[in-house]
Design a protein around this motif. Structure first.
Motif, PDB file in Angstrom:
ATOM      1  N   VAL A  90       0.846  -1.195   0.000  1.00 34.41           N
ATOM      2  CA  VAL A  90       0.000   0.000   0.000  1.00 34.41           C
ATOM      3  C   VAL A  90       0.882   1.246   0.000  1.00 34.41           C
ATOM      4  O   VAL A  90       0.599   2.223  -0.710  1.00 34.41           O
ATOM      5  CB  VAL A  90      -0.946  -0.010   1.217  1.00 34.41           C
ATOM      6  CG1 VAL A  90      -1.621   1.334   1.416  1.00 34.41           C
ATOM      7  CG2 VAL A  90      -1.995  -1.091   1.055  1.00 34.41           C
ATOM      8  N   LYS A  91       1.967   1.228   0.776  1.00 34.21           N
ATOM      9  CA  LYS A  91       2.883   2.373   0.794  1.00 34.21           C
ATOM     10  C   LYS A  91       3.469   2.619  -0.579  1.00 34.21           C
ATOM     11  O   LYS A  91       3.517   3.766  -1.049  1.00 34.21           O
ATOM     12  CB  LYS A  91       4.026   2.131   1.798  1.00 34.21           C
ATOM     13  CG  LYS A  91       3.684   2.386   3.216  1.00 34.21           C
ATOM     14  CD  LYS A  91       4.934   2.182   4.086  1.00 34.21           C
ATOM     15  CE  LYS A  91       4.585   2.232   5.555  1.00 34.21           C
ATOM     16  NZ  LYS A  91       5.754   2.007   6.392  1.00 34.21           N
ATOM     17  N   ILE A  92       3.901   1.538  -1.210  1.00 33.60           N
ATOM     18  CA  ILE A  92       4.515   1.678  -2.535  1.00 33.60           C
ATOM     19  C   ILE A  92       3.494   2.211  -3.531  1.00 33.60           C
ATOM     20  O   ILE A  92       3.768   3.158  -4.304  1.00 33.60           O
ATOM     21  CB  ILE A  92       5.097   0.339  -3.014  1.00 33.60           C
ATOM     22  CG1 ILE A  92       6.293  -0.048  -2.125  1.00 33.60           C
ATOM     23  CG2 ILE A  92       5.502   0.386  -4.467  1.00 33.60           C
ATOM     24  CD1 ILE A  92       6.809  -1.444  -2.365  1.00 33.60           C
ATOM     25  N   VAL A  93       2.275   1.627  -3.495  1.00 35.77           N
ATOM     26  CA  VAL A  93       1.225   2.063  -4.425  1.00 35.77           C
ATOM     27  C   VAL A  93       0.855   3.507  -4.121  1.00 35.77           C
ATOM     28  O   VAL A  93       0.647   4.333  -5.036  1.00 35.77           O
ATOM     29  CB  VAL A  93       0.002   1.128  -4.343  1.00 35.77           C
ATOM     30  CG1 VAL A  93      -1.192   1.694  -5.090  1.00 35.77           C
ATOM     31  CG2 VAL A  93       0.342  -0.243  -4.862  1.00 35.77           C
ATOM     32  N   ALA A  94       0.745   3.831  -2.823  1.00 37.05           N
ATOM     33  CA  ALA A  94       0.379   5.201  -2.446  1.00 37.05           C
ATOM     34  C   ALA A  94       1.445   6.194  -2.903  1.00 37.05           C
ATOM     35  O   ALA A  94       1.131   7.285  -3.384  1.00 37.05           O
ATOM     36  CB  ALA A  94       0.176   5.278  -0.939  1.00 37.05           C
ATOM     37  N   LYS A  95       2.707   5.834  -2.757  1.00 40.79           N
ATOM     38  CA  LYS A  95       3.803   6.713  -3.199  1.00 40.79           C
ATOM     39  C   LYS A  95       3.741   6.920  -4.705  1.00 40.79           C
ATOM     40  O   LYS A  95       3.824   8.051  -5.193  1.00 40.79           O
ATOM     41  CB  LYS A  95       5.166   6.117  -2.834  1.00 40.79           C
ATOM     42  CG  LYS A  95       5.546   6.237  -1.412  1.00 40.79           C
ATOM     43  CD  LYS A  95       6.952   5.643  -1.250  1.00 40.79           C
ATOM     44  CE  LYS A  95       7.219   5.221   0.160  1.00 40.79           C
ATOM     45  NZ  LYS A  95       8.477   4.556   0.309  1.00 40.79           N
TER      46      LYS A  95
END
Length: 189
Positions: free
Chosen positions: A155-160
């Motif tokens: 989720v962090k990677i996608v959000a970034k």
């Protein structure tokens, strides 16, 4: 001719009966009731009774007494044997009842032992199943924690990436560090 013979026979028979009645009347009636013959009749009566008494006392009565004694002995022996058999039957009944009670007690003990063994086996099986369930639950929690950690990272990677793309689409320039710190702050809550 037969008729005359029959008449002659009847006549002679009738004459003899008349002669007997005449002699009887002349003698004075029945001879056993004549008083002159009483002593002779009494003598022979006494002799006959004495002979009957000796025959009965020496021959018949001893035989009857021995038969009665034998029957009494047989009856007494049979009664004693019956009492012995009755006592043995009562003893056998008591033995049977005791054996039956022992068998019931043993059967109840076997049932109780079998129930205890089954319960012990069931308790062991339940303990094994609980241990397996606990181990699988721990594995599942570990797997869930790993999946959650992996999901957070994803989720962090996608959000970034999404935030960078949005900023770029709006015409701005996104700094990687700033986007990462904003996404991390937002994810923490």
């Amino acid at each position: 001719m037969a008729n005359t013979t029959h008449t002659a026979t009847d006549a002679s028979h009738g004459a003899s009966q008349d002669a007997f009645r005449a002699a009887e009347d002349a003698a004075g009636g029945l001879p056993q009731l004549e008083l002159s013959t009483f002593p002779n009749q009494i003598f022979w009566l006494v002799v006959t009774l004495v002979v009957i008494f000796f025959v009965l006392s020496k021959i018949a009565l001893p035989r009857i007494a021995s038969v009665l004694a034998e029957r009494h002995g047989t009856i007494t022996n049979d009664i004693a044997a019956a009492e012995d058999l009755k006592a043995k039957a009562l003893e056998a009944e008591e033995t049977y009842n005791k054996a039956l009670a022992d068998a019931r007690t043993e059967a109840a003990q076997i049932v109780a032992d079998t129930k205890a063994e089954i319960q012990a086996d069931l308790d062991k099986a339940i303990a094994r199943a609980d241990a397996e369930i606990a181990a699988k639950a721990a594995e599942s929690e570990t797997a869930i924690a790993e999946i959650r950690a992996g999901a957070e990272e994803a989720v962090k990677i996608v959000a970034k990436d999404t935030a960078k793309e949005i900023i770029a689409a709006l015409g701005g320039k996104a700094d990687g560090r700033t986007v990462t710190s904003a996404v991390t702050a937002r994810m923490k809550g």
